[in-house]
Design a protein around this motif. Structure first.
Motif, PDB file in Angstrom:
ATOM      1  N   ALA A   1      -9.896  -7.215  10.157  1.00 23.60           N
ATOM      2  CA  ALA A   1      -9.133  -6.312   9.291  1.00 23.60           C
ATOM      3  C   ALA A   1      -7.654  -6.704   9.271  1.00 23.60           C
TER       4      ALA A   1
ATOM      5  N   GLN B   1      -1.369  -9.992   1.916  1.00 23.39           N
ATOM      6  CA  GLN B   1       0.084  -9.992   1.736  1.00 23.39           C
ATOM      7  C   GLN B   1       0.595 -11.394   1.425  1.00 23.39           C
TER       8      GLN B   1
ATOM      9  N   THR C   1       0.846  -1.180   0.000  1.00 21.46           N
ATOM     10  CA  THR C   1       0.000   0.000   0.000  1.00 21.46           C
ATOM     11  C   THR C   1       0.885   1.235   0.000  1.00 21.46           C
TER      12      THR C   1
ATOM     13  N   THR D   1       2.188   2.150   3.585  1.00 18.62           N
ATOM     14  CA  THR D   1       3.192   1.386   4.325  1.00 18.62           C
ATOM     15  C   THR D   1       4.423   2.224   4.657  1.00 18.62           C
TER      16      THR D   1
ATOM     17  N   GLU E   1       0.113  -1.890  12.284  1.00 17.34           N
ATOM     18  CA  GLU E   1      -1.050  -1.116  11.875  1.00 17.34           C
ATOM     19  C   GLU E   1      -2.222  -1.232  12.842  1.00 17.34           C
ATOM     20  N   TYR E   2      -2.464  -2.399  13.390  1.00 18.36           N
ATOM     21  CA  TYR E   2      -3.658  -2.625  14.205  1.00 18.36           C
ATOM     22  C   TYR E   2      -3.368  -2.800  15.697  1.00 18.36           C
TER      23      TYR E   2
ATOM     24  N   GLN F   1      -5.553  -8.173   5.993  1.00 18.89           N
ATOM     25  CA  GLN F   1      -4.294  -7.594   5.528  1.00 18.89           C
ATOM     26  C   GLN F   1      -3.217  -8.661   5.416  1.00 18.89           C
TER      27      GLN F   1
ATOM     28  N   ALA G   1       0.900  -6.121  10.202  1.00 19.65           N
ATOM     29  CA  ALA G   1      -0.457  -6.045  10.752  1.00 19.65           C
ATOM     30  C   ALA G   1      -0.426  -5.590  12.205  1.00 19.65           C
TER      31      ALA G   1
END
Length: 191
Positions: free
Chosen positions: A178, A186, A40, A43, A119-120, A182, A116
């Motif tokens: 989510a 990937q 993305t 990133t 991000e999360y 992701q 991940a």
């Protein structure tokens, strides 16, 4: 402390997520096993933002008792553990291990899960902190962190395991879904 960490880890893993995978196709991805694609445009920004985060001591002073509890016990890392537990059973991951070998596939899976978690992880941690805030007073959480298994409140932690696991399953569903999507995107592109 090991028992505390195992207990807290068990809480989140006990939630037993069994979500259907969402695997969008990535057009134009050319990668080799063991390498992660540039997935993305966000990133690089995500990774760059890590260097501008406040230092750990300042974050600990500003954190709520529940956020501190989640951080100190490592409970926020359970998102990664749950993703690993789920992903390792995927048919295409097993097939890739047969074709490319465990070491190369492991590197790819670990990279996807780490992204991940980056991000999360904060959302996951905040969700966990909300659950602990609803069930424990600040002094109880401080006591468990400070005194570990000797804390008079440790028994309460153990007795709340099922309720906490149920709350994680309910409140963490969207975050987990989510993050899993992701990771699968990937892995689909890389394997």
């Amino acid at each position: 402390m090991n028992r505390l960490l195992r207990s807290v880890s068990s809480l989140t893993l006990a939630a037993g997520f069994a979500f259907a995978s969402v695997s969008p196709v990535m057009a134009g991805a050319s990668t080799f096993v063991g390498e992660m694609p540039n997935l993305t445009p966000d990133t690089p920004g995500l990774l760059a933002s890590l260097s501008s985060r406040p230092d750990a001591a300042r974050m600990a002073r500003q954190a709520s008792p529940a956020q501190n509890f989640v951080r100190v016990t490592g409970a926020v890392k359970n998102l990664s553990l749950m993703l690993l537990h789920d992903v390792r059973h995927e048919a295409h991951v097993k097939a890739a291990i047969q074709q490319y070998g465990f070491q190369k596939v492991q590197a790819t899976v670990v990279s996807a899960i780490r992204l991940a978690q980056l991000e999360y992880g904060a959302q996951w941690g905040n969700m966990l902190a909300g659950i602990y805030t609803a069930r424990f007073k600040a002094d109880e959480l401080h006591s468990i962190v400070r005194e570990k298994e000797s804390s008079p409140h440790f028994i309460k932690l153990l007795s709340e395991q099922d309720a906490i696991a149920a709350a994680v399953k309910e409140n963490g569903h969207d975050i987990y879904a989510a993050a899993r999507a992701q990771v699968m995107m990937q892995l689909d592109a890389a394997l």
